[in-house]
Design an enzyme around this catalytic site. Structure first.
Site, PDB file in Angstrom:
ATOM      1  N   SER A 229       0.807  -1.213   0.000  1.00  0.00           N
ATOM      2  CA  SER A 229       0.000   0.000   0.000  1.00  0.00           C
ATOM      3  C   SER A 229       0.844   1.268   0.000  1.00  0.00           C
ATOM      4  O   SER A 229       1.513   1.563  -0.979  1.00  0.00           O
ATOM      5  CB  SER A 229      -0.943  -0.063   1.207  1.00  0.00           C
ATOM      6  OG  SER A 229      -2.015   0.794   1.052  1.00  0.00           O
TER       7      SER A 229
ATOM      8  N   ASP B 290       9.534   4.980 -10.691  1.00  0.00           N
ATOM      9  CA  ASP B 290       9.036   5.510 -11.961  1.00  0.00           C
ATOM     10  C   ASP B 290       9.638   6.857 -12.319  1.00  0.00           C
ATOM     11  O   ASP B 290       9.591   7.273 -13.480  1.00  0.00           O
ATOM     12  CB  ASP B 290       7.506   5.632 -11.906  1.00  0.00           C
ATOM     13  CG  ASP B 290       6.822   4.288 -12.110  1.00  0.00           C
ATOM     14  OD1 ASP B 290       7.506   3.254 -12.026  1.00  0.00           O
ATOM     15  OD2 ASP B 290       5.597   4.272 -12.351  1.00  0.00           O
TER      16      ASP B 290
ATOM     17  N   LYS C  50      -0.860  -4.036  -3.326  1.00  0.00           N
ATOM     18  CA  LYS C  50      -2.133  -3.422  -2.938  1.00  0.00           C
ATOM     19  C   LYS C  50      -2.200  -2.009  -3.491  1.00  0.00           C
ATOM     20  O   LYS C  50      -1.472  -1.128  -3.046  1.00  0.00           O
ATOM     21  CB  LYS C  50      -2.314  -3.386  -1.423  1.00  0.00           C
ATOM     22  CG  LYS C  50      -3.664  -2.779  -1.042  1.00  0.00           C
ATOM     23  CD  LYS C  50      -3.792  -2.533   0.426  1.00  0.00           C
ATOM     24  CE  LYS C  50      -5.138  -1.885   0.721  1.00  0.00           C
ATOM     25  NZ  LYS C  50      -5.304  -0.556   0.124  1.00  0.00           N
TER      26      LYS C  50
END
Length: 530
Positions: free
Chosen positions: A299, A310, A324
Site C-alpha cells: 500500500s 518511476d 495493494k
C-alpha cells in the site's frame, strides 16, 4: 503448531489487509441523509431488523445480526473493504493517530500484579524514572494487585485526560519500601520510525513500520539528524510495512523527488483522475536513496517505492512487494463502528496499477504468499511472473511492470529454510518477549545497570537459556525442534535482540537484528560502488 513444519506465513500479511492505504478524511453518514432516504434496499433491511426485534418468537441480539450482515456485504466487494466494530474502533484510530494520552508504560499482568515491561520512549513514565521490572501496586490509592482486574480496566485507570495526575506506588526489587511516583498524564508517542542510525560513514538508515499521522514528522526529524552525522545516502527500510495514510507516503516521496514530477494519481468509480505532484524542495533530493521492500511491503509503502522507481530516483532493493493499489476511506456508521471502504485505485507515475488480482476470492488472495513460496519467486528473480501487456518504461528507459506489486531493481533472495521461518515466526509472533522478560526479571538490577554501549559484550545467551526457552515453548503448546546446532546462532541472536528491545527500545532492537541482514549487506555494497 503441529502440522506446520514446512512454512510460516508472515504475520504482517493480515495486518496489511487491516491497515491498507487510507485517505485522511473520515466520513460520518447520517441515515436520514438524502443519500439514504427513499432507498428501497436500505428500507428493506431496516424493516427486516424491525420484524426480528419486535415480532420474532425468541430474543435475538440484532446488533450481532447487523454486524454479520455488514461483514457479508463487504466480503463481496474487495479484500480491503473492512468493517471495524465499535469495540475495536478506538484502538484502531489510536494506533494510526501516532500518540495517546496516558502514563506511557507497556506491561504484563503476572500473578495478578502489573509489571512494567518498559517505560515507553518519550512518555511521562520514562521522564520520571519508572523502568522495566517495576510493580505498580496502587494508583491514586486504589489497589491494583490481587484484584482480578482485566487489562482493559487497568488501562482505563492509567490513562486519562491530558495534564491530569495519577499517584503510583511501585515496588522495585532491591528496595524495601514502596516508591511513590506522581505522574502527569501526557501524550505518549506511538512511533512509526522504529530505527534511525548510520550504517556506514555516509549511509544513513531509517526503518518505518507504518504510515501514521506523525510518520512524516518523525521521518523529517530522523533524516535531519542523519544528515548532521554526515549521511549523503539513505537506506529507507519499508520491509514488512503494511501501509497507512496516503498523505504521509506522498510527503516522504516528495523529499526525494525533484521539481514538479508526478508522484501518483488516483481514479475513482466515475473515472475522475486526481494527480499528485512533488511540491517542495525535499531534504534529500540531491542524495542517493535505497528503498528496501519485501513481500509484506504494502500500500503506502508501494506508493513510495513506485513513485521513486518511476521517476528514476534511487534503487529499489529486495523482493516483489505485496501488491495493494486500492485506496480506502474510513466512514463512521453512527454507532461507534466504521467501515473502511475502497473508493479509488492508485497508479504510479508511469500508469501502473500494482494491485494484484482478487477475482478468485479472498482466500485465494490471501494465500498469495504461499504461491510465491511454492513457485520459487522468493528465491529467484526469474520466477516472478510478469504480464507483457502491463509493461511500462520510465523516463530514464527502465522497464517496469504493473499487475501485482513493485518488482525491485536489485533482487535479494529470501532465506526460506524452514528453520529460519520458524525462528522468525517466534520472534515476530510474540513468543520470545515473555520468555525474555522472565530472563531479565531474574537479575533486573544487573540488566538495568548495563549501558547501551556495552550491551553486546556484557549479555550472553547461554546453552541453559536455550534449553529453558525450548521448555517454555512446549509449555505454551508450541512444538518446534530447536535442538539442532545450526539453529543456535540465529536463536541466540533473536533472543538477544528481544533483550535489547526491552532494555533500550526499537532502535537497539533493529540495529542488532540488522547485523548480517542480506538486504542491508547488499545496500551497503551498492552504496560503495559510487
Amino acid at each position: 503448531m503441529k502440522g506446520r513444519n514446512k512454512i510460516y506465513t508472515p504475520l504482517l500479511l493480515s495486518i496489511a489487509c487491516a491497515i491498507g492505504l487510507l485517505l485522511g478524511a473520515r466520513l460520518n453518514f447520517d441515515p436520514s441523509d438524502e443519500l439514504f432516504s427513499g432507498n428501497p434496499k436500505k428500507q428493506k433491511l431496516n424493516r427486516l431488523i424491525d420484524y426480528i426485534d419486535y415480532e420474532y418468537v425468541d430474543d435475538v441480539n440484532t446488533d450481532s445480526i447487523v454486524d454479520l450482515t455488514v461483514n457479508k456485504i463487504l466480503e463481496n466487494l474487495d479484500p480491503h473493504s473492512v468493517y471495524i466494530p465499535k469495540e475495536e474502533y478506538a484502538s484502531v484510530t489510536e494506533n494510526m493517530k501516532g500518540d495517546f494520552v496516558g502514563i506511557g508504560v507497556s506491561f504484563y499482568t503476572i500473578q495478578d500484579t502489573i509489571v512494567v515491561i518498559k517505560a515507553l520512549e518519550g512518555g511521562p513514565s520514562e521522564k520520571i524514572g519508572i523502568r522495566g521490572g517495576d510493580r505498580i501496586l496502587y494508583a491514586n490509592g486504589n489497589k491494583l494487585f490481587n484484584q482480578g482486574i482485566s487489562n482493559d480496566s487497568i488501562t482505563k485507570q492509567l490513562k486519562g485526560k491530558e495534564n491530569t495526575k495519577v499517584s503510583l506506588k511501585i515496588l522495585r526489587r532491591g528496595i524495601e519500601d514502596l516508591l511513590t511516583f506522581k505522574v502527569t498524564r501526557g501524550k505518549v508517542p506511538l512511533k512509526s520510525v522504529d530505527a534511525s542510525y548510520m550504517l556506514t560513514r555516509n549511509l544513513g538508515y531509517i526503518k518505518i513500520n507504518r504510515f501514521a499521522e506523525t510518520t512524516y514528522k518523525e521521518f523529517r526529524d530522523a533524516i535531519g539528524e542523519l544528515k548532521k552525522r554526515g549521511a549523503t545516502q539513505i537506506a529507507l527500510d519499508l520491509r514488512d510495512n503494511p501501509g497507512g495514510y496516503l498523505a504521509e507516503a506522498i510527503n516522504i516521496a516528495d523529499e526525494f523527488i525533484k521539481g514538479d514530477k508526478l508522484i501518483l494519481y488516483t481514479k475513482n468509480k466515475s473515472g475522475a483522475i486526481e494527480e499528485t505532484y512533488a511540491q517542495r524542495k525535499g531534504e534529500f533530493e540531491n542524495g542517493k536513496v535505497f528503498v528496501l521492500i519485501n513481500e509484506n511491503s504494502a500500500s503506502a509503502s508501494e506508493v513510495v517505492a513506485g513513485a521513486l522507481q518511476d521517476n528514476d530516483v534511487g534503487i529499489i532493493v529486495g523482493r516483489r512487494s505485496y501488491g495493494k493499489g486500492l485506496v480506502q476511506r474510513e466512514m463512521e456508521l453512527g454507532d461507534g463502528s466504521a467501515v473502511r471502504l475502497t473508493i479509488a485505485r492508485y497508479y504510479t507515475p508511469t500508469g501502473r496499477s500494482i494491485q494484484k488480482p482478487y477475482n478468485n476470492g479472498n482466500e485465494s488472495y490471501f494465500n498469495d504468499y504461499m504461491r510465491r513460496y511454492e513457485n520459487g519467486e522468493l528465491k529467484n528473480l526469474d520466477s516472478i511472473q510478469v504480464n507483457d501487456s502491463l509493461r511500462y518504461v520510465t523516463p530514464g528507459g527502465k522497464v517496469v511492470y504493473g499487475g501485482g506489486g513493485i518488482i525491485p531493481d536489485v533482487f535479494v533472495p529470501k532465506d526460506t529454510s524452514s528453520e529460519k521461518e520458524k525462528l522468525t515466526f517466534l520472534l515476530r509472533g510474540g513468543y520470545m518477549d515473555k520468555y525474555v522478560f522472565d530472563l531479565l526479571e531474574k537479575d533486573r538490577e544487573y540488566y538495568n545497570s548495563i549501558p547501551k554501549s556495552e550491551y553486546r559484550e556484557r549479555i550472553e545467551i547461554t546453552e541453559e537459556m536455550l534449553r529453558n526457552f525450548d521448555r517454555y515453548l512446549r509449555q505454551m503448546g508450541v512444538r518446534i525442534n530447536l535442538n539442532g546446532e545450526e539453529h543456535k546462532p540465529l536463536l541466540k541472536k533473536y533472543l538477544k535482540a528481544e533483550m535489547a528491545q526491552q532494555l533500550f527500545g526499537t532502535n537497539a532492537f533493529e540495529r542488532y537484528l540488522n547485523e548480517d541482514d542480506r538486504i542491508i549487506e547488499k545496500v551497503i555494497e551498492l552504496s560503495e560502488e559510487n
